[in-house]
Write a protein that holds these residues in place. Structure first.
Motif, PDB file in Angstrom:
ATOM      1  N   VAL A 147       0.569  -1.279   0.125  1.00 15.38           N
ATOM      2  CA  VAL A 147      -0.093   0.068  -0.013  1.00 15.38           C
ATOM      3  C   VAL A 147       0.490   1.308  -0.007  1.00 15.38           C
ATOM      4  O   VAL A 147       0.425   1.726  -0.357  1.00 15.38           O
ATOM      5  CB  VAL A 147      -1.240  -0.188   1.198  1.00 15.38           C
ATOM      6  N   PHE A 148       1.667   1.646   0.938  1.00 12.02           N
ATOM      7  CA  PHE A 148       2.834   2.413   1.279  1.00 12.02           C
ATOM      8  C   PHE A 148       3.598   2.686  -0.834  1.00 12.02           C
ATOM      9  O   PHE A 148       3.567   3.459  -0.971  1.00 12.02           O
ATOM     10  CB  PHE A 148       3.910   2.393   1.794  1.00 12.02           C
TER      11      PHE A 148
ATOM     12  N   ILE B 262       1.817   1.720  -3.403  1.00 12.38           N
ATOM     13  CA  ILE B 262       1.340   2.371  -4.457  1.00 12.38           C
ATOM     14  C   ILE B 262       0.811   4.024  -4.155  1.00 12.38           C
ATOM     15  O   ILE B 262       0.605   4.604  -4.422  1.00 12.38           O
ATOM     16  CB  ILE B 262      -0.301   1.378  -4.149  1.00 12.38           C
TER      17      ILE B 262
ATOM     18  N   MET C  21       3.461   6.385  -3.059  1.00 14.99           N
ATOM     19  CA  MET C  21       4.580   6.677  -3.541  1.00 14.99           C
ATOM     20  C   MET C  21       4.192   6.741  -5.012  1.00 14.99           C
ATOM     21  O   MET C  21       4.506   8.045  -5.776  1.00 14.99           O
ATOM     22  CB  MET C  21       5.512   5.614  -3.014  1.00 14.99           C
TER      23      MET C  21
ATOM     24  N   MET D 145      -3.597  12.820  -1.350  1.00 13.13           N
ATOM     25  CA  MET D 145      -5.085  11.410  -0.796  1.00 13.13           C
ATOM     26  C   MET D 145      -3.598  10.666  -1.060  1.00 13.13           C
ATOM     27  O   MET D 145      -3.300   9.867   0.070  1.00 13.13           O
ATOM     28  CB  MET D 145      -6.218  11.078  -2.531  1.00 13.13           C
TER      29      MET D 145
ATOM     30  N   GLU E 283      -2.061  10.577   2.406  1.00  9.80           N
ATOM     31  CA  GLU E 283      -3.085   9.735   3.314  1.00  9.80           C
ATOM     32  C   GLU E 283      -2.636   8.060   3.213  1.00  9.80           C
ATOM     33  O   GLU E 283      -2.616   7.188   4.016  1.00  9.80           O
ATOM     34  CB  GLU E 283      -4.958  10.266   2.951  1.00  9.80           C
ATOM     35  N   LEU E 284      -2.419   7.082   2.229  1.00 10.58           N
ATOM     36  CA  LEU E 284      -2.337   6.356   1.934  1.00 10.58           C
ATOM     37  C   LEU E 284      -0.926   6.052   2.206  1.00 10.58           C
ATOM     38  O   LEU E 284      -0.740   5.316   3.006  1.00 10.58           O
ATOM     39  CB  LEU E 284      -2.554   6.379   0.420  1.00 10.58           C
TER      40      LEU E 284
ATOM     41  N   LEU F  99       0.235   7.252   4.699  1.00 11.54           N
ATOM     42  CA  LEU F  99      -0.108   7.134   6.472  1.00 11.54           C
ATOM     43  C   LEU F  99      -0.627   6.277   6.518  1.00 11.54           C
ATOM     44  O   LEU F  99      -0.209   5.388   7.708  1.00 11.54           O
ATOM     45  CB  LEU F  99      -0.416   8.453   6.458  1.00 11.54           C
ATOM     46  N   ASN F 100      -1.843   5.953   6.096  1.00  9.53           N
ATOM     47  CA  ASN F 100      -2.312   4.820   6.490  1.00  9.53           C
ATOM     48  C   ASN F 100      -1.727   3.361   6.094  1.00  9.53           C
ATOM     49  O   ASN F 100      -2.228   2.147   7.276  1.00  9.53           O
ATOM     50  CB  ASN F 100      -3.754   4.471   5.256  1.00  9.53           C
TER      51      ASN F 100
END
Lengths: 100, 168
Positions: free
Chosen positions: A14-15, A17, A19, A33, A36-37, A39-40
């Motif tokens: 996820v990190f 993607i 980036m 966004m 935020e992705l 950070l999630n």
């Protein structure tokens, strides 16, 4: 039993993607966004570590990351509104005053 | 059973992440993001962190996404649908991201949860997660908690100053 490693790989993907979106998109809102992705992804990692190490420290950090994300989103979107007002530009390659 | 749950959540999170960064219409991206945040909250529930799941849904899905939707309202969607999705040099990003992915993958392969602390599952179950969380937060993390409130205050003032029409 699900291993810690799987959570780490999930958050890694996820990190990455996030980036990729951060580096390639033109629209400034989508770039926020993507941040935020990322950070999630970090939050998933921290909560999984916290669960498997049986310690609350990671979850404390997650709470602080969520608060900082809220502050960052507010500031970033205020900058975006100021940018729209002065230049009517919403894309990163339209703002080239600094010759970047 | 838990494998099915984890597989569903991870596939949904990864798929929705790809959905977010490839949509032309930013409103679709925000909606994808809403579903992704809810799935991440479900993953927190899966990891025995109920309070954080609630915070995730309330703060991220409730507050931050509404901010994003407000910001999208000032965009011109019709013009947005006509323009290019990616910047000119987007090919350059792929080796960078792939390098990062491979490097972190190799580095994180060796990670093991060796250290075990005091907050095991039985402790959290007898105490409830919110109570255990609050005890830890207000006993050992009081100063960071106060500092984060100052950061939020600075963010409020900064957002108002930046978005104001003219500063006298």
């Amino acid at each position: 039993m699900i291993e810690l490693r799987w959570y780490i790989w999930l958050s890694l993907i996820v990190f990455t993607i996030g980036m990729l979106g951060f580096l390639t998109r033109r629209n400034l809102i989508i770039i926020f966004m993507s941040v935020e992705l990322m950070l999630n992804a970090v939050n998933i990692n921290l909560v999984a570590m916290s669960h498997y190490m049986q310690d609350m420290r990671g979850q404390m950090l997650t709470l602080f990351v969520i608060a900082v994300a809220a502050a960052e989103a507010a500031i970033g979107l205020a900058i975006l509104i100021a940018l729209f007002r002065t230049k009517a530009a919403g894309h990163v390659d339209e703002v080239t005053e600094l010759r970047g | 059973m838990q494998y099915i749950f984890f597989a569903y959540l991870s596939v949904a999170i990864i798929g929705l992440s790809i959905f977010i960064i490839t949509r032309k219409n930013p409103v679709h991206s925000v909606l994808g993001m809403l579903f992704m945040f809810i799935h991440v909250g479900a993953l927190y529930l899966f990891l025995n962190a109920e309070f954080l799941a609630a915070v995730q849904v309330i703060v991220y899905a409730g507050a931050i996404l509404v901010l994003f939707l407000f910001a999208i309202m000032i965009l011109n969607i019709k013009e947005e649908l006509q323009t290019e999705l990616f910047i000119g040099s987007w090919v350059m990003a792929i080796p960078v991201v792939m390098g990062l992915l491979i490097m972190l993958f190799l580095g994180l392969r060796a990670v093991k949860a060796g250290y075990t602390g005091l907050h095991n599952i039985d402790y959290i179950k007898t105490m409830t997660h919110t109570k255990a969380f609050g005890k830890e937060l207000f006993a050992n993390y009081l100063l960071p908690f106060e500092v984060i409130s100052v950061i939020l205050l600075v963010a409020i003032v900064g957002a108002i100053v930046l978005a104001k029409r003219r500063l006298r």
